[in-house]
Design a protein around this motif. Structure first.
Motif, short mmCIF file in Angstrom:
data_model
loop_
_atom_site.label_atom_id
_atom_site.label_comp_id
_atom_site.label_asym_id
_atom_site.label_seq_id
_atom_site.Cartn_x
_atom_site.Cartn_y
_atom_site.Cartn_z
N GLN A 156 0.42 24.75 69.73
CA GLN A 156 -0.96 24.54 68.49
C GLN A 156 -2.12 24.96 69.19
O GLN A 156 -3.35 25.54 68.18
N TYR A 157 -2.60 24.00 69.97
CA TYR A 157 -4.01 24.06 71.18
C TYR A 157 -4.53 25.99 71.13
O TYR A 157 -5.18 26.18 70.43
N LYS A 158 -3.47 26.46 71.30
CA LYS A 158 -3.33 28.28 72.28
C LYS A 158 -3.93 28.89 70.09
O LYS A 158 -4.33 29.68 70.37
N VAL A 159 -3.16 28.28 69.25
CA VAL A 159 -3.26 28.97 67.60
C VAL A 159 -4.65 28.48 67.51
O VAL A 159 -5.54 29.12 66.82
N CYS A 160 -4.81 27.28 67.69
CA CYS A 160 -6.24 27.13 67.32
C CYS A 160 -7.40 27.78 67.96
O CYS A 160 -8.43 28.34 67.46
N TYR A 161 -7.26 27.65 69.78
CA TYR A 161 -8.85 28.90 70.53
C TYR A 161 -8.70 29.92 69.61
O TYR A 161 -9.51 30.79 69.55
N ALA A 162 -7.18 30.91 69.35
CA ALA A 162 -7.33 32.50 69.26
C ALA A 162 -8.22 32.45 67.66
O ALA A 162 -9.05 33.20 67.29
N ARG A 163 -7.49 31.45 66.81
CA ARG A 163 -8.29 31.11 65.79
C ARG A 163 -10.29 31.42 65.24
O ARG A 163 -10.14 31.48 64.66
N ILE A 164 -10.64 30.09 66.41
CA ILE A 164 -12.02 29.99 66.29
C ILE A 164 -12.40 31.68 66.70
O ILE A 164 -13.25 31.76 66.19
N LEU A 165 -11.62 31.57 68.28
CA LEU A 165 -12.70 33.01 68.71
C LEU A 165 -12.45 33.66 67.44
O LEU A 165 -13.79 34.67 67.50
N ASP A 166 -11.58 34.14 66.49
CA ASP A 166 -11.37 35.08 65.81
C ASP A 166 -12.76 34.13 64.59
O ASP A 166 -13.56 35.44 63.91
N LEU A 167 -12.18 33.50 64.17
CA LEU A 167 -13.95 32.96 63.08
C LEU A 167 -14.83 33.47 63.84
O LEU A 167 -16.92 33.78 63.52
N LYS A 168 -15.47 32.93 65.18
CA LYS A 168 -16.42 33.62 66.31
C LYS A 168 -16.99 34.80 65.84
O LYS A 168 -17.64 35.12 66.73
N ARG A 169 -16.07 35.61 65.52
CA ARG A 169 -16.22 37.29 65.79
C ARG A 169 -15.90 37.70 67.39
O ARG A 169 -16.63 38.91 67.81
N LYS A 170 -15.83 36.64 68.49
CA LYS A 170 -14.96 37.29 69.99
C LYS A 170 -13.65 37.75 69.35
O LYS A 170 -12.41 37.08 70.30
N PHE A 171 -14.11 39.34 68.99
CA PHE A 171 -13.04 39.42 68.10
C PHE A 171 -11.31 40.28 69.28
O PHE A 171 -10.12 39.46 69.61
N LEU A 172 -11.91 40.75 70.15
CA LEU A 172 -10.93 41.33 71.28
C LEU A 172 -10.95 40.16 72.36
O LEU A 172 -9.67 40.10 72.76
N GLU A 173 -11.33 38.85 72.54
CA GLU A 173 -10.88 37.74 72.76
C GLU A 173 -9.18 37.20 72.04
O GLU A 173 -8.43 36.36 72.88
N ALA A 174 -9.65 37.42 70.70
CA ALA A 174 -9.10 36.14 69.62
C ALA A 174 -7.22 37.45 70.12
O ALA A 174 -6.29 36.59 69.51
#
Lengths: 220, 288, 28
Positions: free
Chosen positions: B87-105
């Protein structure tokens, strides 16, 4: 060579179709083959006995269509438009693609004006879209569009079906290439030999100078 | 404190059942996890941080979610709780996505999509969830800034057989092959995007617009030796001056090779490989 | 074999692979 791999199965398919169909349905096979978006070679189909036997029948004109797609261009079609059956859009597109391959046979730099004239295209945008979408993205041609010089520089073009008279020229080009390569290798060998000899001479000269210096030191 | 904690959790449950995500998150964030008075175990703290982050993410609140995920990141390395870790990993990915750090996400979504276990704790991992993660990875990669880093990730995704079965595969293929994307394809892609992925940027382009324009510009650089601003604008569907601006930024950031002649209003796409090097590159011709 | 002939034809069209003054200088 990708093109050949991609169309090998299609060629087999249409050759089988040509073998198995009766005279009346062969025109449909020909139209299907010449409309297919991934097929750019027609010699094998032309060579099928069923097809050659269409000559002299009421379907003879379809052999001409196949011949046109094997060796001809869009301009050739326009010159014979009354004689030949009307073409569907897929065939027209295919014939124009094949025309570009023919132009690339003789020139590596294709001026926009000539292309627009030959392909019946009225503006640069339309021409470039055709070259990009129908030629480059379909893999039959690789090159760069140069808007400043208004030309298309061809780096690679797929081979079309050969006419018998083209064979001699090809053999001559291959022989010339082979001869140039041989001559270049001989030239390089000579240069290596020259460099080695020069190096030996320099070493010998160096040694002579050192020996004379030694002798001079001893005598003084 | 114990009673307050229970009340807060119960209230948060109620808010969650009414889909008032942020309120539920606020209710839980009032629990003092760092208090020296009560000893709360690490697993509990981690689960609360992750739960709060997930609630904030339901309302696309990346800022608050990130605050709690950052707290969780101190706890997750010692955690043996597989469900929480996921769940932590999924949250982290979604946060990066929302912050538009797309490649990291994208990289994080891709890692999630490669989970091999089909059951983690009590949670069943179904194929659809993995497929969603993979699709999210592809989407984020396509939206990421065009350049060498993105190309590497695109290659990885394109060569992953699973991607060929995704609805998004055709556009992935075109992006990977560096082909120009046309409006109908872009519009179809846009339908699958979330609001933040289509958000308006200060330069009046949306996130999607910018990604597509930059991609098409790079595609154009593979097709053209040079192109006028006007034609480039027409190709990209934007004003010529904007095309020039975007091109100049990409050249400056070394994401595209070229030069701009403002006098002639032309962009020259350069392949500045030395002549002899170019000749050597043709060695394959001899093999053929 | 038609396929081979087409491939050879395509191959030969790529020659010469580079034609420019700069290349001639570097080559020599």
């Amino acid at each position: 060579m990708d093109i050949e791999q991609k169309q090998a199965d299609l060629i087999d398919y249409f050759v089988k179709q040509a073998h198995n169909h009766k005279e009346e349905s062969l025109p449909n096979v020909i139209v299907e083959a010449t409309s297919n978006s991934s097929l750019f070679a027609f010699s094998e189909i032309l060579a099928v006995p069923n097809i050659t036997q269409l000559r002299g029948t009421k379907y003879s004109v379809f052999v001409d269509v196949l011949q046109l797609f094997a060796h001809g261009t869009w301009s050739d079609y326009k010159k014979n438009v009354e004689r030949l059956p009307p073409m569907v859009p897929d065939q027209i597109r295919k014939l124009k693609q094949l025309s570009v391959l023919t132009f690339a046979e003789t020139n590596k730099v294709l001026p926009y004006d000539k292309l627009m004239q030959e392909l019946d295209v009225s503006n640069v945008r339309e021409l470039e879209d055709f070259l990009i979408n129908e030629c480059m993205y379909s893999g039959i041609v690789r090159g760069k569009l140069d808007q400043l010089r208004r030309c298309f520089e061809v780096q690679f073009a797929a081979g079309r079906d050969l006419r018998p008279e083209q064979l001699e020229n090809m053999i001559r080009t291959l022989e010339s290439w082979s001869t140039s390569s041989d001559n270049l290798l001989v030239s390089i060998q000579d240069k290596i030999k020259w460099a080695d000899t020069k190096s030996e001479m320099n070493k010998k000269h160096q040694k002579d100078v050192e020996d004379r210096m030694e002798a001079a030191k001893k005598s003084s | 404190d114990e009673q307050v904690l229970i009340i807060r959790e119960k209230l948060a449950e109620l808010y969650e059942s009414e889909e008032e995500w942020s309120r539920a998150a606020q209710m839980l964030s009032g629990i003092d996890l760092d208090s020296g008075i009560r000893m709360l175990d690490e697993a509990y703290k981690l689960s609360k941080c992750v739960q709060i982050a997930r609630l904030y993410l339901e309302d696309d609140d990346a800022v608050n979610a990130e605050a709690f995920i950052n707290k969780a990141s101190f706890l997750v390395s010692n955690s043996q709780h597989e469900v929480l870790n996921l769940q932590y990993k999924v949250c982290y990915a979604r946060i990066l996505d929302l912050k538009r750090k797309f490649l990291e996400a994208a990289l994080r979504y891709y890692a999630i999509s490669q989970i091999e276990k089909r059951q983690i704790g009590d949670e069943l991992i179904d194929e659809e969830a993995l497929e969603q993660a993979l699709t999210a990875a592809v989407t984020c990669t396509i939206l990421a800034a065009a350049g060498p880093q993105r190309s590497r990730v695109l290659a990885t995704l394109y060569k992953d057989e699973r991607c060929s079965k995704l609805k998004i595969y055709p556009i992935l293929q075109k992006v990977y092959l560096e082909r120009i994307l046309r409006k109908p394809e872009i519009d179809a892609f846009a339908e699958e995007l979330r609001a933040h992925q289509k958000a308006l940027l200060p330069d009046n382009f949306t996130v999607l617009d910018r990604a597509m324009i930059e991609h098409n510009l790079l595609s154009a650089s593979k097709l053209y030796t040079n192109i006028s601003f006007e034609e480039l604008g027409a190709l990209l569907g934007i004003a010529p001056l904007k095309a020039e601006k975007i091109a100049s930024r990409m050249i400056y950031e070394d994401r595209m090779r070229g030069s701009i002649d403002q006098v002639e209003a032309f962009i020259h796409f350069e392949d500045d490989t030395e002549e002899l090097q170019q000749w050597d590159q043709q060695a394959s011709l001899l093999n053929l | 074999e038609n396929s081979l002939l087409r491939q050879v034809s395509s191959l030969l069209r790529r020659l010469p692979v580079i034609e420019s003054e700069k290349f001639q200088d570097d080559f020599l």
